[in-house]
Write a protein that holds these residues in place. Structure first.
Motif, PDB file in Angstrom:
ATOM      1  N   ALA A  19      24.198  75.558  47.266  1.00 31.05           N
ATOM      2  CA  ALA A  19      23.128  75.079  48.147  1.00 31.05           C
ATOM      3  C   ALA A  19      23.620  74.980  49.589  1.00 31.05           C
ATOM      4  O   ALA A  19      22.884  75.291  50.533  1.00 31.05           O
ATOM      5  CB  ALA A  19      22.614  73.724  47.658  1.00 31.05           C
ATOM      6  N   ILE A  42      20.173  68.525  40.168  1.00 31.16           N
ATOM      7  CA  ILE A  42      20.034  69.441  41.298  1.00 31.16           C
ATOM      8  C   ILE A  42      19.182  68.827  42.412  1.00 31.16           C
ATOM      9  O   ILE A  42      19.303  69.215  43.568  1.00 31.16           O
ATOM     10  CB  ILE A  42      19.465  70.815  40.865  1.00 31.16           C
ATOM     11  N   THR A  46      20.125  68.823  46.322  1.00 34.01           N
ATOM     12  CA  THR A  46      19.124  69.256  47.299  1.00 34.01           C
ATOM     13  C   THR A  46      18.977  68.219  48.406  1.00 34.01           C
ATOM     14  O   THR A  46      18.964  68.554  49.593  1.00 34.01           O
ATOM     15  CB  THR A  46      17.766  69.494  46.607  1.00 34.01           C
ATOM     16  N   ASN A 110      10.659  68.788  42.496  1.00 34.30           N
ATOM     17  CA  ASN A 110      11.866  69.047  41.725  1.00 34.30           C
ATOM     18  C   ASN A 110      11.924  68.307  40.387  1.00 34.30           C
ATOM     19  O   ASN A 110      12.450  68.828  39.411  1.00 34.30           O
ATOM     20  CB  ASN A 110      13.075  68.635  42.586  1.00 34.30           C
ATOM     21  N   ALA A 258      21.055  74.125  42.845  1.00 32.58           N
ATOM     22  CA  ALA A 258      20.175  73.667  43.929  1.00 32.58           C
ATOM     23  C   ALA A 258      19.998  74.707  45.022  1.00 32.58           C
ATOM     24  O   ALA A 258      19.178  74.521  45.934  1.00 32.58           O
ATOM     25  CB  ALA A 258      20.732  72.382  44.538  1.00 32.58           C
ATOM     26  N   SER A 261      16.390  76.335  45.680  1.00 27.38           N
ATOM     27  CA  SER A 261      15.464  75.357  46.260  1.00 27.38           C
ATOM     28  C   SER A 261      15.700  75.233  47.765  1.00 27.38           C
ATOM     29  O   SER A 261      14.753  75.240  48.568  1.00 27.38           O
ATOM     30  CB  SER A 261      15.649  73.986  45.603  1.00 27.38           C
TER      31      SER A 261
END
Length: 331
Positions: A19, A42, A46, A110, A258, A261
């Motif tokens: 991420a 996750i 995020t 999420n 993550a 996203s």
């Protein structure tokens, strides 16, 4: 405005991208984000990455004590109670956020459940469908004005490779006629999340609101808590003597899980795009319904006709006035 083609952009990222790497050094100071379930798994990663890049992140959390502990060391993070299985809680969360009169730039839907112990909620709705899809549907409708205020908002809906169990049966969403199968139930709830992104993008793009469905990859998170050891073994997940689990080959770390996203929330490669299913920090390839590999998106998860029907059904189930989020002129 032309529809975004469901095919890879060749972003330069892949399944091992984290991420933090997907953020690509972007400075998002001044942006406001909401991450449901942003205090574990996750969702927590995020939240960490978005907040570390300067965004104010509001975490919708069912377990406030756990959220306070897990988010204690993060800057720019706020916590508001949110139980996606409880319509009143969803309304309260939205009211609390809207009182601040802030624009909402990023909404990451999420949170979710898998194989819950209770099959149906108090309304008689399938619990996985109600929590994973309907809860986020209600939340997004309630936050519509804040998303519009941004002028360039992005909504990220967490789907899953579980969508391969489809297509979705719109005539029996709560398994009143079919034999209940928790894997099919979960898969249909995640198909619904993808179809939600397809239709939301149609309705939102004239207001600068774009939506994306995300498959995060296979990751060991709290979602496995209701699964038996035998069920986990089918995915190659083994339990150690101390009760912890061994992640099988091909599974991602939380940091990798993550990534897509975050990529969908901030990547300039997606400017002017939306309504697509993404994986591994790229737009996924459409694959045939009988495709054997656990990659790509099956046609039923991005079907525009089914997406429109599901939207109307969702409004009816939640007793939300039709077109609370107006349909696009050509929709």
């Amino acid at each position: 405005m032309m529809a975004t083609v469901q095919k890879p952009l060749h972003s330069g990222f892949g399944p091992e991208t984290t991420a933090q790497a997907a953020l690509a050094g972007r400075d998002i100071r001044g942006k406001v984000a909401i991450v449901t379930g942003g205090h574990s798994g996750i969702g927590l990663e995020t939240t960490r990455v978005l907040s570390s890049a300067g965004a104010t992140v509001i975490v919708g959390a069912r377990d406030i004590k756990k959220a306070r502990i897990n988010l204690a060391d993060m800057k720019n993070v706020e916590i508001i109670p949110l139980d996606l299985a409880n319509p009143h809680s969803i309304d309260q969360f939205a009211t609390e956020f809207l009182k601040s009169n802030r624009a909402l730039d990023i909404l990451v839907n999420n949170a979710g459940v898998a194989s819950p112990p209770v099959i149906k909620d108090e309304r008689g709705f399938d619990t996985q469908f109600a929590t994973n899809h309907l809860g986020h549907f209600q939340l997004t409708v309630n936050l519509w004005q804040a998303l519009k205020k941004s002028g360039s908002a992005r909504v990220v809906a967490l789907s899953s490779i579980g969508h391969i169990s489809g297509p979705i049966d719109l005539s029996d969403l709560h398994f009143n006629k079919r034999h209940y199968n928790k894997d099919v139930s979960y898969g249909e709830s995640k198909i619904a999340c993808s179809l939600f992104a397809v239709e939301l993008d149609q309705r939102g793009k004239d207001y600068g609101i774009r939506a994306f469905a995300v498959h995060p990859g296979g990751i060991l998170t709290d979602l496995i808590r209701n699964m038996t050891d035998e069920e986990l073994a089918l995915w190659g997940v083994q339990k150690r003597e101390d009760g912890t689990y061994i992640s099988p080959e091909g599974f991602k770390t939380v940091e990798q899980g993550a990534a897509t996203s975050v990529w969908c929330a901030v990547s300039p490669l997606l400017d002017g795009k939306g309504g697509v299913y993404c994986e591994n920090c790229d737009i996924a390839e459409v694959v045939p319904a009988d495709y054997k590999d656990l990659t790509g998106v099956r046609p039923w998860a991005i079907d525009t006709v089914t997406a429109k029907k599901l939207w109307t059904l969702s409004e009816d189930l939640l007793q939300i006035p039709r077109d609370s989020i107006p349909a696009a002129a050509n929709n």
